[in-house]
Write a protein that holds these residues in place. Sequence first.
Motif, short mmCIF file in Angstrom:
data_model
loop_
_atom_site.label_atom_id
_atom_site.label_comp_id
_atom_site.label_asym_id
_atom_site.label_seq_id
_atom_site.Cartn_x
_atom_site.Cartn_y
_atom_site.Cartn_z
N ALA A 1 0.82 -1.21 0.00
CA ALA A 1 0.00 0.00 0.00
C ALA A 1 0.86 1.26 0.00
O ALA A 1 0.57 2.23 -0.72
CB ALA A 1 -0.93 -0.02 1.22
N ILE A 2 1.93 1.24 0.80
CA ILE A 2 2.82 2.41 0.82
C ILE A 2 3.51 2.57 -0.54
O ILE A 2 3.68 3.69 -1.04
CB ILE A 2 3.84 2.27 1.95
CG1 ILE A 2 3.13 2.25 3.31
CG2 ILE A 2 4.87 3.39 1.91
CD1 ILE A 2 4.04 2.02 4.49
N ALA A 3 3.91 1.45 -1.16
CA ALA A 3 4.58 1.52 -2.46
C ALA A 3 3.64 2.07 -3.53
O ALA A 3 4.06 2.78 -4.44
CB ALA A 3 5.08 0.15 -2.86
N SER A 4 2.35 1.74 -3.43
CA SER A 4 1.40 2.23 -4.43
C SER A 4 1.21 3.74 -4.35
O SER A 4 0.76 4.36 -5.32
CB SER A 4 0.05 1.52 -4.25
OG SER A 4 -0.51 1.83 -2.98
N ASP A 5 1.56 4.35 -3.22
CA ASP A 5 1.46 5.80 -3.08
C ASP A 5 2.69 6.52 -3.62
O ASP A 5 2.76 7.75 -3.54
CB ASP A 5 1.26 6.18 -1.61
CG ASP A 5 -0.13 5.80 -1.12
OD1 ASP A 5 -1.02 5.65 -1.97
OD2 ASP A 5 -0.31 5.64 0.11
N GLY A 6 3.66 5.75 -4.14
CA GLY A 6 4.82 6.38 -4.77
C GLY A 6 6.05 6.48 -3.91
O GLY A 6 7.02 7.12 -4.31
N HIS A 7 6.07 5.86 -2.72
CA HIS A 7 7.27 5.89 -1.88
C HIS A 7 8.32 4.95 -2.49
O HIS A 7 8.12 3.73 -2.55
CB HIS A 7 6.94 5.46 -0.45
CG HIS A 7 6.09 6.46 0.29
ND1 HIS A 7 4.74 6.58 0.04
CD2 HIS A 7 6.39 7.38 1.24
CE1 HIS A 7 4.23 7.53 0.83
NE2 HIS A 7 5.22 8.03 1.57
N THR A 8 9.42 5.52 -2.92
CA THR A 8 10.41 4.76 -3.69
C THR A 8 11.12 3.70 -2.87
O THR A 8 11.57 2.69 -3.42
CB THR A 8 11.44 5.72 -4.30
OG1 THR A 8 12.07 6.48 -3.24
CG2 THR A 8 10.77 6.67 -5.28
#
Length: 417
Positions: A238-245
Motif C-alpha cells: 500500500a505504501i509503495a502504491s502511493d509512490g514511496h520509492t
Amino acid sequence: MNDTAEAPKPQGLGGFEETVKDFWASRPRRPARGGKIGGVAAAIGNRYGIDPVVVRVAFVTATVFGGVGLSLYVLCWLVFAAEGDEVSPVEALFGRGRSSLSKPLTIALGILFFPLSSWAFAGGWFDGGGVIGAAMMVTALYLLHRSRGHLNRPAPTVRAVTDVGPAAFSMSAPGTAEKSESGWDPLGADPMAWDLPDPQPAPAPPPPPSPPSAPRRKSKIGIATLGVALLVGGIGAAIASDGHTWFSAQHVIGLVLGVLGVGMVAGAFAGGGRKLAILAVPLSIIGVALTTLPVNDYSGGLGDLRATPLTAAEVQPTYERTAGTVDLDLTQLPADVPVATEIHVGAGDTTVLVPETADVTYSCESHAGDVQCLGRGTSGVGTGPTTGVDYGPDGVGGLQLTVKIDQGVGTVEVNRG
C-alpha cells in the motif's frame, strides 16, 4: 580416587574463547541419512535440537540477500566431519585421519569456496550485504552453541589402531617367559590348556519401559507469523502504491522474508512454523529475480493499471508500474489526432489493444519473458526490442499510433481489437 569421567557442562561456557574452542571440539557431524546436499543443515539442526528446515532457509536467505550463504555452506561442508569419520575433510586432506569424502572432491570444494566468497563480498549484493549476512550467521551459530552446546554432543571418534606388534600376541604368563624360550615343560602339556574360561556375567535386566509421553501441544507460532507476514506485505504494498520509492518490490519481499525467518526460528525452539518454508522459498526465488534483473529502473508503485481513454487528450504520455499489470485499451480513440505513449513495467504483464485500422509504429521489449507484438515476437532473456510498423488489414490510413513498451520481467502483448 574417582575414575568417573567428567560430565560436560550443562549450561553456558566461560567466555568467547572457551566457547569457540568448545564449538570446534564438538562440531556438528554430517549425518549419513537425512541430509540434502552434504548434510550441513541437518548436522546443525541435529546438533542443537532445532528443525533442519530452519537452517536450510537461513542459508537460502543469506544467499539471496548478501550472497554469503553458499560460501558458508561450502565452508561448513569442509570442516564438519561425517558420522563415523575420524576427522573433517580438510583435516583428512592433511593426513590427520580418515574422512569418507574423497580428496578430489575436497579439493574441488576448497577451490569453489574462494570464488563464492569473492562474489559474496564484492559489494554488489545490497552494498555490503555479504558482510552483514556473514556476521549474522556466525553470531547465530555462536549464540546457539552458548545456549545449546551441551545438547547432543557427538561422541569422540577414536582413531583406529593399525600397527600391532608382536607383544600383542604374547600369551605367556608372568614368570614363564624364560621357560617358554627354553622349550622346557615339566608336565609335557600345553600351557594354554591350564587357562580356564572366566565365568560369564549374569545378563543385565531389561530397562523398565518408559511412560508414554504426553502429546505435544500444537504451537500457534506458524499461524501468527503468517498473519504478521501478510500484514507487513500488505502495508508495504500500500505504501509503495502511493509512490514511496524505498518500498520497492525487493524491499517489501525482504520485509516479509524477515518476518517469516523470525517465525521459523521461534518455531524451531517452541515447535511449529515448519510450513512457513512453503512461502519463504518461492519468495526467495522471486527476490533473486528482482535483484538480478533491472527492476529498480522502473517506478510507479505496485498494483494493476487499467485504462480506456476516449480521446487523445486522455492518453497519458507514460504509464508506469514497478510491479503489476497494465491493461491499456486504445480501440475507442478517434482517428483524426496522432497518439504516442510509452509503458514501463518492472515485473508483470502488459496488454495493449489498438484499433483494427490504425497504423501502429511499435517497439516492444521484455528483458526476461515473452513478447507478442502484432504478429511478431520473441521469448527468453536479453533478446532486445521487437520493432516495426503495422498498417493493419486495410493498408495505409487510419489512426497514427506510436507505442513503446519497456518491461523488466513478464509478458508483453499488442493486439488489434
